[in-house]
Design a protein around this motif. Structure first.
Motif, short mmCIF file in Angstrom:
data_model
loop_
_atom_site.label_atom_id
_atom_site.label_comp_id
_atom_site.label_asym_id
_atom_site.label_seq_id
_atom_site.Cartn_x
_atom_site.Cartn_y
_atom_site.Cartn_z
N UNK A 181 0.83 -1.21 0.00
CA UNK A 181 0.00 0.00 0.00
C UNK A 181 0.86 1.26 0.00
N UNK A 182 1.95 1.26 0.74
CA UNK A 182 2.85 2.42 0.76
C UNK A 182 3.44 2.67 -0.62
N UNK A 183 3.87 1.62 -1.27
CA UNK A 183 4.45 1.77 -2.62
C UNK A 183 3.40 2.32 -3.58
N UNK A 184 2.21 1.76 -3.53
CA UNK A 184 1.15 2.23 -4.42
C UNK A 184 0.80 3.68 -4.15
N UNK A 185 0.78 4.07 -2.89
CA UNK A 185 0.52 5.45 -2.52
C UNK A 185 1.58 6.38 -3.11
N UNK A 186 2.84 5.98 -3.00
CA UNK A 186 3.92 6.80 -3.55
C UNK A 186 3.86 6.89 -5.08
N UNK A 187 3.26 5.88 -5.70
CA UNK A 187 3.13 5.87 -7.15
C UNK A 187 1.81 6.50 -7.62
N UNK A 188 0.99 6.93 -6.66
CA UNK A 188 -0.28 7.56 -7.01
C UNK A 188 -1.33 6.58 -7.51
N UNK A 189 -1.20 5.31 -7.11
CA UNK A 189 -2.15 4.28 -7.52
C UNK A 189 -3.04 3.94 -6.34
N UNK A 190 -4.34 3.94 -6.56
CA UNK A 190 -5.29 3.56 -5.52
C UNK A 190 -6.00 2.29 -5.95
#
Length: 138
Positions: free
Chosen positions: A120-129
């Motif tokens: 979830x942290x990686x996706x957040x940093x990549x702007x992916x929800x």
């Protein structure tokens, strides 16, 4: 540090499912870590939280990871490393994942505490929800 979202080899629906199963698995209590004062008649079926070899949550997570193709497994590995802060960028993590000689990625991912948090942290940093993929499933 936000970076441009990469094209992942794993669908948002599948990613959401894996994150949810990893979260369920992370929240379990390992056998032997139960409170020794626990009383089966009043512990609200807490034994369901213990990990067993035939644990359905573990089996579901294992199957979901095993069913992924190699590129999708490498994307997950890179996401986990990036979300954990092992690399400065997803692209760097993806290169390192592709270079890994250990191809037992599902077992490695399952054995990583807080896997769901790192993804979830990686996706957040990549702007992916991925929450939109779970709206009808929660």
């Amino acid at each position: 540090m936000d970076e441009e979202a990469p094209d992942l080899s794993i669908s948002g629906e599948r990613l959401f499912y894996i994150i949810m199963k990893a979260r369920e698995f992370d929240e379990k209590v390992a056998p032997g870590e139960m409170d020794e004062g626990s009383n089966p008649s009043d512990d609200n079926s807490v034994s369901i939280l213990e990990d067993y070899a035939d644990d359905p949550t573990l089996q579901e997570l294992q199957t979901a990871l095993d069913d992924l193709n190699v590129d999708a497994q490498l994307d997950l590995l890179a996401l986990m490393w990036f979300g954990r802060g092992d690399t400065d960028s997803f692209a760097e993590a993806r290169v390192q994942a592709a270079d890994t000689t250990d191809k037992h990625i599902p077992g490695y991912l399952i054995g990583t505490p807080q896997l769901s948090d790192y993804l979830e942290e990686a996706l957040s940093q990549l702007g992916i929800s991925v929450t939109e993929f779970g709206e009808g499933h929660l």
